[in-house]
Design a protein around this motif. Structure first.
Motif, PDB file in Angstrom:
ATOM      1  N   GLU A   1      32.807  31.830  41.561  1.00  0.00           N
ATOM      2  CA  GLU A   1      33.604  32.726  42.399  1.00  0.00           C
ATOM      3  C   GLU A   1      35.059  32.301  42.353  1.00  0.00           C
ATOM      4  O   GLU A   1      35.394  31.252  41.795  1.00  0.00           O
ATOM      5  CB  GLU A   1      33.087  32.708  43.835  1.00  0.00           C
ATOM      6  CG  GLU A   1      33.204  31.348  44.511  1.00  0.00           C
ATOM      7  CD  GLU A   1      32.615  31.323  45.913  1.00  0.00           C
ATOM      8  OE1 GLU A   1      32.616  32.363  46.605  1.00  0.00           O
ATOM      9  OE2 GLU A   1      32.154  30.252  46.329  1.00  0.00           O
ATOM     10  N   ARG A   2      35.917  33.101  42.948  1.00  0.00           N
ATOM     11  CA  ARG A   2      37.326  32.715  43.023  1.00  0.00           C
ATOM     12  C   ARG A   2      37.432  31.372  43.740  1.00  0.00           C
ATOM     13  O   ARG A   2      36.787  31.136  44.765  1.00  0.00           O
ATOM     14  CB  ARG A   2      38.138  33.759  43.766  1.00  0.00           C
ATOM     15  CG  ARG A   2      38.471  34.939  42.912  1.00  0.00           C
ATOM     16  CD  ARG A   2      39.690  35.701  43.450  1.00  0.00           C
ATOM     17  NE  ARG A   2      40.105  36.655  42.462  1.00  0.00           N
ATOM     18  CZ  ARG A   2      39.748  37.938  42.476  1.00  0.00           C
ATOM     19  NH1 ARG A   2      38.988  38.413  43.439  1.00  0.00           N
ATOM     20  NH2 ARG A   2      40.172  38.750  41.523  1.00  0.00           N
TER      21      ARG A   2
ATOM     22  N   ARG B   1      30.953  41.820  37.242  1.00  0.00           N
ATOM     23  CA  ARG B   1      31.218  41.411  38.635  1.00  0.00           C
ATOM     24  C   ARG B   1      32.573  40.745  38.781  1.00  0.00           C
ATOM     25  O   ARG B   1      33.323  41.032  39.703  1.00  0.00           O
ATOM     26  CB  ARG B   1      30.117  40.460  39.126  1.00  0.00           C
ATOM     27  CG  ARG B   1      30.378  39.887  40.533  1.00  0.00           C
ATOM     28  CD  ARG B   1      29.240  39.017  41.039  1.00  0.00           C
ATOM     29  NE  ARG B   1      29.027  37.794  40.330  1.00  0.00           N
ATOM     30  CZ  ARG B   1      29.674  36.640  40.575  1.00  0.00           C
ATOM     31  NH1 ARG B   1      30.601  36.576  41.509  1.00  0.00           N
ATOM     32  NH2 ARG B   1      29.374  35.553  39.882  1.00  0.00           N
ATOM     33  N   VAL B   2      32.926  39.827  37.855  1.00  0.00           N
ATOM     34  CA  VAL B   2      34.164  39.061  38.017  1.00  0.00           C
ATOM     35  C   VAL B   2      35.377  39.714  37.362  1.00  0.00           C
ATOM     36  O   VAL B   2      36.505  39.370  37.682  1.00  0.00           O
ATOM     37  CB  VAL B   2      34.009  37.609  37.498  1.00  0.00           C
ATOM     38  CG1 VAL B   2      33.001  36.844  38.345  1.00  0.00           C
ATOM     39  CG2 VAL B   2      33.663  37.553  36.022  1.00  0.00           C
TER      40      VAL B   2
ATOM     41  N   PHE C   1      38.844  30.393  38.935  1.00  0.00           N
ATOM     42  CA  PHE C   1      37.436  30.540  39.292  1.00  0.00           C
ATOM     43  C   PHE C   1      36.746  29.190  39.219  1.00  0.00           C
ATOM     44  O   PHE C   1      37.017  28.383  38.329  1.00  0.00           O
ATOM     45  CB  PHE C   1      36.741  31.531  38.343  1.00  0.00           C
ATOM     46  CG  PHE C   1      37.041  32.963  38.654  1.00  0.00           C
ATOM     47  CD1 PHE C   1      36.151  33.726  39.395  1.00  0.00           C
ATOM     48  CD2 PHE C   1      38.227  33.542  38.228  1.00  0.00           C
ATOM     49  CE1 PHE C   1      36.436  35.046  39.695  1.00  0.00           C
ATOM     50  CE2 PHE C   1      38.515  34.862  38.522  1.00  0.00           C
ATOM     51  CZ  PHE C   1      37.624  35.622  39.264  1.00  0.00           C
TER      52      PHE C   1
END
Length: 159
Positions: free
Chosen positions: A70-71, A31-32, A90
């Protein structure tokens, strides 16, 4: 102190969440778009986030579960645009009031990601606070539930 000893202390004296599975780690990395370093991998295989010193909601150190990482620019500024901060920062630890400890996945050194203080009022400016997650945990656990980088006795910034 070794990562194993830090994890044992967290499990005995703090508020860990249940561990993430290897499949969850793989899904997170997909995902990241970056891989967890050895410190983070060990932590998340022992506990998928958790809090230090106190349970939610009144906590200073909330290590985020994988699904909440998340970012930083999205978490702090609400937008995923270059003008709002680097795409390589992040969120990792929620310090409350939109303040975070972030890691920079573009600065991996010795296989580990450095960590930075991300104060919401000055972001995207950040301040280095630990050269690795292991160093961060060691200082956080000695902090007495205070932001150790604001305490001159514990704030030995890395170079």
């Amino acid at each position: 102190m070794s990562m194993d000893r830090l994890l044992a202390e967290i499990i005995r004296h703090h508020f860990p969440s249940p561990p993430a599975t290897p499949a969850r780690l793989t899904a997170f990395e997909a995902r990241v778009g970056w891989e967890l370093d050895a410190d983070l991998r060990a932590f998340y295989l022992h506990c998928d986030g958790g809090t230090l010193f106190a349970p939610l909601p009144d906590v200073n150190y909330r290590i985020l579960p994988l699904e909440r990482i998340e970012r930083a620019r999205v978490a702090i500024m609400g937008r995923d645009e270059d003008a709002c901060g680097p795409p390589s920062h992040f969120t990792l630890v929620d310090m409350q009031d939109s303040d975070f400890v972030v890691l920079d996945v573009a600065q991996r050194s010795g296989g580990r990601y450095p960590l930075f203080d991300a104060f919401h009022e000055t972001f995207p400016e950040t301040r280095p606070i630990a050269s690795s997650f292991e160093e961060f945990l060691e200082k956080a656990l000695r902090s007495g539930n205070r932001s150790f980088w604001l305490n001159s006795d514990l704030a030995t910034p890395f170079r």
